[in-house]
Design an enzyme around this catalytic site. Structure first.
Site, PDB file in Angstrom:
ATOM      1  N   HIS A 192      -2.021   6.993   7.746  1.00  0.00           N
ATOM      2  CA  HIS A 192      -1.076   7.915   7.079  1.00  0.00           C
ATOM      3  C   HIS A 192      -1.774   9.208   6.662  1.00  0.00           C
ATOM      4  O   HIS A 192      -1.229  10.302   6.821  1.00  0.00           O
ATOM      5  CB  HIS A 192      -0.495   7.275   5.817  1.00  0.00           C
ATOM      6  CG  HIS A 192       0.700   6.407   6.034  1.00  0.00           C
ATOM      7  ND1 HIS A 192       1.851   6.855   6.644  1.00  0.00           N
ATOM      8  CD2 HIS A 192       0.944   5.117   5.691  1.00  0.00           C
ATOM      9  CE1 HIS A 192       2.746   5.869   6.668  1.00  0.00           C
ATOM     10  NE2 HIS A 192       2.222   4.798   6.102  1.00  0.00           N
ATOM     11  N   CYS A 217       6.541  -0.402   7.421  1.00  0.00           N
ATOM     12  CA  CYS A 217       6.117   0.792   6.692  1.00  0.00           C
ATOM     13  C   CYS A 217       7.263   1.297   5.833  1.00  0.00           C
ATOM     14  O   CYS A 217       8.402   1.359   6.295  1.00  0.00           O
ATOM     15  CB  CYS A 217       5.685   1.877   7.668  1.00  0.00           C
ATOM     16  SG  CYS A 217       5.123   3.379   6.856  1.00  0.00           S
ATOM     17  N   LEU A 218       6.951   1.660   4.590  1.00  0.00           N
ATOM     18  CA  LEU A 218       7.977   2.181   3.679  1.00  0.00           C
ATOM     19  C   LEU A 218       8.552   3.504   4.193  1.00  0.00           C
ATOM     20  O   LEU A 218       9.634   3.900   3.770  1.00  0.00           O
ATOM     21  CB  LEU A 218       7.379   2.376   2.279  1.00  0.00           C
ATOM     22  CG  LEU A 218       6.885   1.097   1.590  1.00  0.00           C
ATOM     23  CD1 LEU A 218       6.149   1.438   0.301  1.00  0.00           C
ATOM     24  CD2 LEU A 218       8.049   0.148   1.312  1.00  0.00           C
ATOM     25  N   GLY A 248       0.845  -1.197   0.000  1.00  0.00           N
ATOM     26  CA  GLY A 248       0.000   0.000   0.000  1.00  0.00           C
ATOM     27  C   GLY A 248       0.874   1.238   0.000  1.00  0.00           C
ATOM     28  O   GLY A 248       2.065   1.165   0.335  1.00  0.00           O
ATOM     29  N   HIS A 274      -3.904   1.040   7.979  1.00  0.00           N
ATOM     30  CA  HIS A 274      -2.558   1.620   7.974  1.00  0.00           C
ATOM     31  C   HIS A 274      -2.504   2.845   7.042  1.00  0.00           C
ATOM     32  O   HIS A 274      -1.941   3.885   7.395  1.00  0.00           O
ATOM     33  CB  HIS A 274      -1.580   0.525   7.535  1.00  0.00           C
ATOM     34  CG  HIS A 274      -0.146   0.907   7.427  1.00  0.00           C
ATOM     35  ND1 HIS A 274       0.839   0.381   8.245  1.00  0.00           N
ATOM     36  CD2 HIS A 274       0.506   1.735   6.568  1.00  0.00           C
ATOM     37  CE1 HIS A 274       2.016   0.893   7.897  1.00  0.00           C
ATOM     38  NE2 HIS A 274       1.852   1.712   6.881  1.00  0.00           N
ATOM     39  N   GLU A 275      -3.109   2.725   5.860  1.00  0.00           N
ATOM     40  CA  GLU A 275      -3.065   3.841   4.885  1.00  0.00           C
ATOM     41  C   GLU A 275      -3.935   5.013   5.342  1.00  0.00           C
ATOM     42  O   GLU A 275      -3.554   6.173   5.170  1.00  0.00           O
ATOM     43  CB  GLU A 275      -3.492   3.369   3.492  1.00  0.00           C
ATOM     44  CG  GLU A 275      -2.681   2.213   2.894  1.00  0.00           C
ATOM     45  CD  GLU A 275      -1.180   2.328   3.037  1.00  0.00           C
ATOM     46  OE1 GLU A 275      -0.662   3.458   3.144  1.00  0.00           O
ATOM     47  OE2 GLU A 275      -0.507   1.281   3.064  1.00  0.00           O
ATOM     48  N   GLN A 334       2.815   9.851   2.108  1.00  0.00           N
ATOM     49  CA  GLN A 334       4.176   9.299   2.076  1.00  0.00           C
ATOM     50  C   GLN A 334       5.004   9.835   0.917  1.00  0.00           C
ATOM     51  O   GLN A 334       6.226   9.758   0.941  1.00  0.00           O
ATOM     52  CB  GLN A 334       4.124   7.763   1.966  1.00  0.00           C
ATOM     53  CG  GLN A 334       3.546   7.099   3.187  1.00  0.00           C
ATOM     54  CD  GLN A 334       3.480   5.601   3.002  1.00  0.00           C
ATOM     55  OE1 GLN A 334       2.539   5.086   2.431  1.00  0.00           O
ATOM     56  NE2 GLN A 334       4.498   4.892   3.465  1.00  0.00           N
TER      57      GLN A 334
END
Ligand code: GNR
Ligand code: NI
Length: 167
Positions: A138, A91-92, A46, A134-135, A51
């Protein structure tokens, strides 16, 4: 298409709250294409606009093995939740190979808009439900590490510092 730079914790821009999408145009479609490209290139399941320093309520997701189940959601909202799961997340935007378990709803019902401006709903569970939560975090300026205890957060911060010193 282009790869976008992914902001890394503790970049303060990861704390900006995204604004609703009000206009679907070529610029937005290009951003979404670039987000997919960036997400696949980074081996992520995702990616949220936040991000990549785009503070509009957008996320892309593909939890399939073959990278053939693209989902792009504009103005996402969770309209119902059920149950609890406790699974490891990464997480990226959080370096140092950090991952840890976070408590999330087991199932969610998502409402959002697609790139044609049509409202849709999606039922998800398991990894897809985790990814959606999670997204959306963000887009609200929240990272998975915000859900961890201070002790665990300190461990992760040290790991990140170490890995940055090695770079
Ligand atoms: O690629 C990702 N994998 C992942 C695994 C478990 C729980 C959440 C995620 S999302 C993450 C990509 C990312 O950072 N998205 O914001
Ligand atoms: Ni993330």
């Amino acid at each position: 298409m282009a790869l976008l730079e992914i902001l890394k914790y503790p970049d303060p821009r990861l704390r900006i709250k995204a604004q609703p999408v009000t206009r679907i145009d070529d610029d937005l479609r290009r951003i979404v294409d670039d987000m997919y490209e960036t997400m696949y290139a980074s081996h992520g399941v995702g990616l949220a606009g936040t991000q990549v320093n785009i503070h509009q309520q957008i996320f892309t997701m593909d939890v399939s093995e073959n990278h053939d189940q693209r989902v792009c959601v504009l103005n996402p909202e969770i309209i119902s939740k059920e149950g609890i799961q406790y699974e490891a997340e990464g997480c990226l935007s959080v370096g140092g190979g950090a991952y840890d378990k976070v408590e999330r709803a087991l199932k969610v019902r998502l409402r959002g808009m697609d790139l044609d401006g049509k409202t849709f709903e999606l039922d998800a569970e398991g990894l897809m439900a985790v990814c959606i939560q999670h997204e959306i975090d963000h887009l609200n300026g929240v990272l998975f590490i915000d859900h961890l205890s201070r002790l665990k957060l300190e461990r992760i911060r040290k790991k990140i510092e170490k890995s940055e010193r090695r770079e």
